[in-house]
Design an enzyme around this catalytic site. Structure first.
Site, short mmCIF file in Angstrom:
data_model
loop_
_atom_site.label_atom_id
_atom_site.label_comp_id
_atom_site.label_asym_id
_atom_site.label_seq_id
_atom_site.Cartn_x
_atom_site.Cartn_y
_atom_site.Cartn_z
CE LYS A 108 -2.66 -0.19 3.75
NZ LYS A 108 -1.89 -0.83 4.61
NE ARG A 114 -3.50 -0.09 10.64
CZ ARG A 114 -2.38 0.38 10.11
NH1 ARG A 114 -2.29 1.64 9.74
NH2 ARG A 114 -1.36 -0.40 9.95
NE ARG A 118 7.76 -2.19 6.00
CZ ARG A 118 6.44 -2.17 6.15
NH1 ARG A 118 5.66 -1.97 5.13
NH2 ARG A 118 5.92 -2.37 7.34
NE ARG A 148 7.08 0.65 10.30
CZ ARG A 148 5.86 0.47 9.81
NH1 ARG A 148 5.56 0.93 8.62
NH2 ARG A 148 4.95 -0.17 10.50
NE ARG A 166 3.05 -3.77 11.91
CZ ARG A 166 4.09 -3.68 11.09
NH1 ARG A 166 5.27 -4.15 11.46
NH2 ARG A 166 3.97 -3.10 9.93
P1 AMP Z 1 1.83 1.30 9.54
O1 AMP Z 1 2.93 2.28 9.31
O2 AMP Z 1 0.61 1.60 8.72
O3 AMP Z 1 2.26 -0.13 9.40
O4 AMP Z 1 1.38 1.49 11.08
C1 AMP Z 1 2.29 1.24 12.12
C2 AMP Z 1 1.54 1.18 13.45
O5 AMP Z 1 0.95 2.46 13.74
C3 AMP Z 1 0.38 0.19 13.50
O6 AMP Z 1 0.81 -1.14 13.82
C4 AMP Z 1 -0.47 0.80 14.62
O7 AMP Z 1 0.08 0.51 15.89
C5 AMP Z 1 -0.30 2.30 14.37
N1 AMP Z 1 -1.34 2.81 13.46
C6 AMP Z 1 -1.20 3.27 12.19
N2 AMP Z 1 -2.36 3.67 11.66
C7 AMP Z 1 -3.29 3.47 12.63
C8 AMP Z 1 -4.69 3.66 12.72
N3 AMP Z 1 -5.39 4.12 11.68
N4 AMP Z 1 -5.29 3.34 13.88
C9 AMP Z 1 -4.62 2.88 14.94
N5 AMP Z 1 -3.30 2.66 14.94
C10 AMP Z 1 -2.63 2.94 13.79
#
Ligand code: AMP
Length: 218
Positions: free
Chosen positions: A15, A90, A132, A165, A176
């Protein structure tokens, strides 16, 4: 008409890369909640300190906290013509919050709202996550196995240093995925029932997926 697009799919489904390109293509802001939250952590804000406790465990940050961050961001001027929303909503609660925000944003002008689901073979995703890396300067995403940089550890685009990360470890990634299945996957049905969901075959190379994505959005 302005475009408001959201994207669903499991962690590391591609994405981030595709929505970044799409934002450039349409000249719309790429709003990515993961990056917004990581910026809050880096700046050591109160929200950032709370969010960190959830992110480090692979859980969702509470909906009110992310909701207020996203509301502020989508209300900025650069979102007047629409947005590419990556990583939000989400959960069903977040989808409701987004509808409230959109009702406010679209008071004077209608919007074309689309939800795109990245349908991908999930057996590859764990290996994608642990390999990654991203550029600490411009955020470009790479993969040590599938999309390496020309010079090891150095961003092709800007020469910045690559980092991993903290939540891209196997243990947190598994959590996750569980969170995704439990909280986010129900949104596929939710948006199907609303008649706005588009299924994207997200298997294959970055360029193959990009071509399929363009056919959906153009
Ligand atoms: P991502 O970078 O999209 O993989 O997000 C990394 C982490 O940020 C996720 O595992 C969540 O802990 C938090 N996170 C990101 N977007 C959201 C969201 N819309 N709602 C809640 N937590 C989020």
């Amino acid at each position: 008409m302005k475009r408001q697009m959201i994207f669903l799919g499991p962690p590391a489904c591609g994405k981030g890369t595709q929505t970044g390109r799409l934002a450039e293509y349409f000249g719309l802001p790429h709003v990515d909640t993961g990056s917004l939250l990581r910026a809050e952590i880096k700046a050591q804000t109160e929200n950032g300190m709370i969010a960190k406790q959830y992110i480090d465990k692979g859980h969702l940050v509470p909906p009110e906290l992310v909701g207020s961050i996203i509301k502020d961001r989508l209300s900025q001027k650069d979102c007047t013509n629409g947005y590419i929303l990556d990583g939000y909503p989400r959960s069903l609660r977040q989808a409701e919050i987004l509808e409230e925000i959109n009702a406010e944003l679209n008071k004077d002008e209608k919007a074309n709202f689309m939800a795109i689901y990245f349908d991908v073979d999930e057996s590859l995703l764990l290996s994608r996550i642990v390999n990654r890396r991203s550029c600490s300067a411009c955020g470009e995403i790479y993969n040590l196995k599938f999309h390496p940089t020309k010079v090891e550890g150095v961003c092709d685009k800007c020469g910045g240093e690559l980092t991993q990360r903290k939540d891209d470890t196997e243990e947190i990634a598994r959590e996750r995925f569980d969170t995704y299945k439990r909280e986010t996957a129900p949104l596929i049905d939710y948006y199907t029932q609303k008649g706005v969901l588009h299924n994207l075959d997200a298997n294959g190379s970055i360029n193959e997926v990009w071509d399929r994505l363009l056919k959906i959005v153009e």
